[in-house]
Design a protein around this motif. Structure first.
Motif, PDB file in Angstrom:
ATOM      1  N   ASP A 169       1.193  -1.108  -0.208  1.00 34.41           N
ATOM      2  CA  ASP A 169       0.019   0.337   0.061  1.00 34.41           C
ATOM      3  C   ASP A 169       0.695   1.063  -0.225  1.00 34.41           C
ATOM      4  N   LEU A 170       0.377   2.283  -0.800  1.00 37.14           N
ATOM      5  CA  LEU A 170       1.504   3.452  -1.373  1.00 37.14           C
ATOM      6  C   LEU A 170       1.622   4.007   0.048  1.00 37.14           C
ATOM      7  N   ASP A 171       0.567   4.731   0.913  1.00 37.62           N
ATOM      8  CA  ASP A 171      -0.209   5.023   1.820  1.00 37.62           C
ATOM      9  C   ASP A 171       1.319   4.448   3.241  1.00 37.62           C
ATOM     10  N   GLU A 172       0.572   3.323   3.299  1.00 32.77           N
ATOM     11  CA  GLU A 172       1.678   2.953   4.308  1.00 32.77           C
ATOM     12  C   GLU A 172       3.646   2.559   4.193  1.00 32.77           C
ATOM     13  N   ALA A 173       3.252   2.488   2.664  1.00 35.70           N
ATOM     14  CA  ALA A 173       5.302   2.413   2.147  1.00 35.70           C
ATOM     15  C   ALA A 173       5.665   4.351   2.669  1.00 35.70           C
ATOM     16  N   VAL A 174       4.394   5.323   2.648  1.00 35.24           N
ATOM     17  CA  VAL A 174       5.119   6.597   3.431  1.00 35.24           C
ATOM     18  C   VAL A 174       4.968   6.327   4.038  1.00 35.24           C
ATOM     19  N   GLN A 175       4.145   5.788   5.398  1.00 36.44           N
ATOM     20  CA  GLN A 175       4.302   5.954   6.561  1.00 36.44           C
ATOM     21  C   GLN A 175       5.885   5.232   7.590  1.00 36.44           C
ATOM     22  N   HIS A 176       5.854   3.927   6.463  1.00 32.69           N
ATOM     23  CA  HIS A 176       7.450   3.273   7.081  1.00 32.69           C
ATOM     24  C   HIS A 176       8.575   4.513   6.654  1.00 32.69           C
ATOM     25  N   CYS A 177       8.477   5.318   5.190  1.00 27.98           N
ATOM     26  CA  CYS A 177       9.853   5.953   4.826  1.00 27.98           C
ATOM     27  C   CYS A 177      10.013   6.856   6.397  1.00 27.98           C
ATOM     28  N   VAL A 178       8.330   7.837   6.389  1.00 25.98           N
ATOM     29  CA  VAL A 178       8.430   8.512   7.552  1.00 25.98           C
ATOM     30  C   VAL A 178       9.297   8.111   9.217  1.00 25.98           C
ATOM     31  N   ARG A 179       8.716   7.002   9.320  1.00 21.95           N
ATOM     32  CA  ARG A 179      10.038   6.270  10.980  1.00 21.95           C
ATOM     33  C   ARG A 179      10.688   6.116  10.268  1.00 21.95           C
ATOM     34  N   ALA A 180      11.018   5.876   8.966  1.00 22.20           N
ATOM     35  CA  ALA A 180      12.596   5.044   8.546  1.00 22.20           C
ATOM     36  C   ALA A 180      13.353   6.765   8.797  1.00 22.20           C
ATOM     37  N   ALA A 181      13.086   7.426   8.312  1.00 23.13           N
ATOM     38  CA  ALA A 181      13.446   8.757   8.410  1.00 23.13           C
ATOM     39  C   ALA A 181      14.198   9.510  10.081  1.00 23.13           C
ATOM     40  N   ILE A 182      12.911   9.227  10.831  1.00 20.50           N
ATOM     41  CA  ILE A 182      12.709   9.331  11.679  1.00 20.50           C
ATOM     42  C   ILE A 182      13.818   9.089  12.642  1.00 20.50           C
ATOM     43  N   SER A 183      13.656   8.049  12.445  1.00 20.00           N
ATOM     44  CA  SER A 183      14.835   6.652  13.743  1.00 20.00           C
ATOM     45  C   SER A 183      16.375   7.598  13.277  1.00 20.00           C
ATOM     46  N   LEU A 184      16.045   7.627  11.630  1.00 17.79           N
ATOM     47  CA  LEU A 184      18.043   7.710  11.410  1.00 17.79           C
ATOM     48  C   LEU A 184      18.305   9.673  12.088  1.00 17.79           C
ATOM     49  N   LEU A 185      17.501  10.121  11.799  1.00 19.52           N
ATOM     50  CA  LEU A 185      17.624  11.460  12.157  1.00 19.52           C
ATOM     51  C   LEU A 185      18.107  11.505  13.846  1.00 19.52           C
ATOM     52  N   GLY A 186      17.636  10.529  14.504  1.00 23.64           N
ATOM     53  CA  GLY A 186      17.752  10.505  16.200  1.00 23.64           C
ATOM     54  C   GLY A 186      18.554   9.797  16.300  1.00 23.64           C
ATOM     55  N   ALA A 187      19.036   8.617  15.056  1.00 26.70           N
ATOM     56  CA  ALA A 187      20.306   7.669  15.759  1.00 26.70           C
ATOM     57  C   ALA A 187      21.847   8.738  15.484  1.00 26.70           C
ATOM     58  N   ARG A 188      21.520   9.100  14.265  1.00 25.73           N
ATOM     59  CA  ARG A 188      22.896  10.161  13.720  1.00 25.73           C
ATOM     60  C   ARG A 188      23.407  11.520  14.457  1.00 25.73           C
ATOM     61  N   TYR A 189      21.930  11.847  14.694  1.00 27.44           N
ATOM     62  CA  TYR A 189      21.527  13.265  15.602  1.00 27.44           C
ATOM     63  C   TYR A 189      21.488  13.777  16.406  1.00 27.44           C
ATOM     64  N   GLY A 190      20.844  12.905  17.340  1.00 33.77           N
ATOM     65  CA  GLY A 190      20.293  12.997  17.969  1.00 33.77           C
ATOM     66  C   GLY A 190      19.221  13.704  18.518  1.00 33.77           C
ATOM     67  N   MET A 191      17.890  13.425  17.423  1.00 33.67           N
ATOM     68  CA  MET A 191      16.954  14.580  16.909  1.00 33.67           C
ATOM     69  C   MET A 191      15.802  14.547  18.362  1.00 33.67           C
ATOM     70  N   ASP A 192      15.445  15.260  19.192  1.00 34.63           N
ATOM     71  CA  ASP A 192      13.989  14.490  19.524  1.00 34.63           C
ATOM     72  C   ASP A 192      13.110  14.322  18.143  1.00 34.63           C
ATOM     73  N   SER A 193      12.553  12.991  18.222  1.00 34.40           N
ATOM     74  CA  SER A 193      11.367  12.748  17.159  1.00 34.40           C
ATOM     75  C   SER A 193      10.271  13.751  17.294  1.00 34.40           C
ATOM     76  N   HIS A 194       9.676  14.414  17.998  1.00 35.86           N
ATOM     77  CA  HIS A 194       8.184  15.252  17.444  1.00 35.86           C
ATOM     78  C   HIS A 194       9.307  16.377  16.290  1.00 35.86           C
ATOM     79  N   LEU A 195      10.691  16.964  17.168  1.00 39.43           N
ATOM     80  CA  LEU A 195      11.257  17.849  16.985  1.00 39.43           C
ATOM     81  C   LEU A 195      11.486  17.049  15.216  1.00 39.43           C
ATOM     82  N   ALA A 196      12.299  16.003  15.344  1.00 35.57           N
ATOM     83  CA  ALA A 196      12.819  15.269  13.786  1.00 35.57           C
ATOM     84  C   ALA A 196      11.307  15.147  12.696  1.00 35.57           C
TER      85      ALA A 196
END
Length: 367
Positions: free
Chosen positions: A301-328
């Motif tokens: 499902d394309l909507d779910e693919a977008v959601q998975h990508c957003v979650r992956a991006a939030i996780s990446l910013l947190g791991a790489r830069y320590g960015m809070d998830s709501h700010l990411a």
């Protein structure tokens, strides 16, 4: 024709390791699994020059005779690849009802790679092997499956490579079938398939992408750019295929400008500890260019693919830069493009383009 064909073994071969798309070096319609034997063993950091074959022109609905198929478009036999002719004429055990169309070169064992590590695959060079390609809409599988193709037959649009006045190579298509007027578009060669073997003894279908990579069709993966994949089996057992000369995000007609490439790929193992520090725990492919970090999301499902990508991006910013998830989440909404990789490979793909320059001066998060 403006390019001489790169037949197997002929022409420039950049690295000390060369893998032609012949004999036991290829799978047709399936991707490697843990039970497969490597066709080449290399060290981490090695470059390998690999011939890849487009499936266009060799499939059954095109006559499984590339000489005749391309000859019908005015291509002299000199420009038809010998390895394409050989696989089309072979008795390779591919069942078109259950197997995919793609010809995949590999697998390649990278010594020392183990589950938990990442395999970094960098496209060092991508050389066109022929001066033409094909864009097909078949089997009612494009973005408009109820509308195209308009008849029962596969529609395969023949596209040629030409040069602009400044020597830049471009792709061309007629505006009207058989007409003299052409549309011209940029070429940006890349590999639609880059992947690692899955665990177990069942080879995956070549069409749907997944955590193993495979048919991800991310057009940012041109020369100089890299893909990181979670290693699933010892040695990684990497492979490449589905060469393109050009593709728009979405790849809406089912294929893009499919055409064979000779590529040089650098394979590097990123040990688990380093991988966690750089990217966090990846569960799927991550691309990297000079300008962008490119997390991905995939789903039927394309909507779910977008959601998975957003979650992956939030996780990446947190791991790489320590960015809070709501700010990411807020940053991604304000500053990051989410692009449709493709909508035609059963499992749909989305990728984000996070500008690394936005984080200049921000220290890497220590975990």
């Amino acid at each position: 024709m403006i390019l001489e064909p790169l037949q197997p073994g002929n022409g420039p071969i950049r690295s000390q390791h060369y893998l032609p798309a012949t004999g036991r070096n290829v799978l047709w319609g399936r991707l490697p699994c843990a039970a497969d034997e490597a066709v080449l063993d290399i060290e981490s950091g090695d470059d390998v020059t690999i011939d890849t074959l487009s499936h266009e022109g060799i499939l059954e609905d095109q006559g499984r005779d590339p000489r005749r198929f391309f000859g019908g478009h005015g291509v002299d036999g000199h420009y038809v690849l010998d390895d394409a002719i050989a696989i089309a004429a072979s008795d390779y055990p591919r069942d078109r009802a259950v197997d995919g169309p793609h010809v995949v070169t590999g697998p390649i064992r990278v010594r020392g790679a183990k589950p938990g590590d990442l395999l970094k695959m960098t496209l060092v060079e991508a050389l066109p092997r022929v001066p033409y390609g094909v864009i097909s809409n078949r089997h009612t599988k494009g973005a408009l499956p109820g509308e195209y193709p308009q008849g029962l037959e596969t529609v395969s649009a023949y596209a040629e490579v030409d040069e602009d006045a400044d020597g830049t190579r471009v792709g061309t298509l007629p505006l009207v079938h058989g007409g003299p007027k052409l549309v011209r578009f940029p070429l940006a060669p890349f590999l639609g398939i880059m992947g690692v073997a899955v665990s177990g003894d069942t080879r995956p279908h070549s069409v749907p992408p997944g955590p193993h990579g495979g048919n991800i069709d991310i057009n940012l993966l041109t020369a100089g750019n890299s893909l990181y994949l979670p290693v699933q089996v010892a040695g990684a057992l990497a492979y490449v295929g589905d060469p393109h000369f050009a593709q728009g995000d979405g790849e809406v007609a089912l294929t893009a400008m499919e055409a064979s490439l000779r590529v040089t790929v650098r394979f590097e193992v990123v040990p688990q500890a380093d991988a966690l520090q750089q990217f966090g725990r990846l569960i799927g492919p991550l691309a990297e260019t000079r300008d962008f970090l490119v997390p991905t999301g995939m789903s039927l499902d394309l909507d779910e693919a977008v959601q998975h990508c957003v979650r992956a991006a939030i996780s990446l910013l947190g791991a790489r830069y320590g960015m809070d998830s709501h700010l990411a989440y807020a940053y991604l909404s304000a500053a990051t493009d989410f692009n449709i990789s493709q909508v035609v490979d059963i499992v749909k793909g989305v990728h984000a383009r996070i500008r690394v320059s936005d984080f200049d001066g921000v220290p890497r998060h220590a975990g």
